[in-house]
Scaffold this motif. Sequence first.
Motif, PDB file in Angstrom:
ATOM      1  N   GLN A  60       0.913   4.133  -2.837  1.00  0.00           N
ATOM      2  CA  GLN A  60       0.697   5.533  -2.492  1.00  0.00           C
ATOM      3  C   GLN A  60       1.858   6.404  -2.990  1.00  0.00           C
ATOM      4  N   ASN A 110       0.823  -1.195   0.000  1.00  0.00           N
ATOM      5  CA  ASN A 110       0.000   0.000   0.000  1.00  0.00           C
ATOM      6  C   ASN A 110       0.867   1.260   0.000  1.00  0.00           C
ATOM      7  N   TYR A 117      -6.127   1.232  -6.992  1.00  0.00           N
ATOM      8  CA  TYR A 117      -6.008   2.350  -6.045  1.00  0.00           C
ATOM      9  C   TYR A 117      -6.977   3.477  -6.398  1.00  0.00           C
TER      10      TYR A 117
END
Length: 197
Positions: free
Chosen positions: A32, A28, A99
């Motif tokens: 990001q 993650n 995402y």
Amino acid sequence: MRRLFISHAISAAALLALGALSASAADNAAVQEKAAVCSGCHGENGISQTENIPSLAGQPDQYIQWQLVFFRAGSRKNEQMQPIAAEITNEDIRSLGAYFAAMTPPKGPEDNDPDLSKKGQQAAAGRRCASCHTDSFAGTKAVARLAGQREEYLVKALNDYKTSQRVGGAGAAMADVAYSMSEEEIAAIAHYVAHLQ
């Protein structure tokens, strides 16, 4: 003995779960970090504040993936996107698609010209736009979400399809639809879908 086995099995399962969580957290964080590059143009939380730059929040996963593939392959041209897309892997493409698809899509602003929206709704119905983009214009699979998208970007995209400047994916279908659109129809459809909530 059985209790000891069960205790070890539970401990092993917990360790595996913690390992998966930390790997997921690392994945993650990596996504990001990649997405942070996107936010420079496409806006915080995938909602663009920049003219002629689309919002990515809430776009269908497959749509984002295919557009990144088209940019990377050079079949869709954009001076800013090509160098960025050239540096991303297939795994990055899958991760970025998921995402942005998971983000809350932008809501259209308050409609300041309902008469134009009505013309756009009629033109969109006549062009059967909902047959691909869905009745709510939320898109699906590899078809773009249009609802709430930046109005001037939608005008640009339709004009790019009309003049065959934009290709890749559904380019042939979109070029066919946009080719015979008048500037008035393009403006009306863009206004209508941009203001959908």
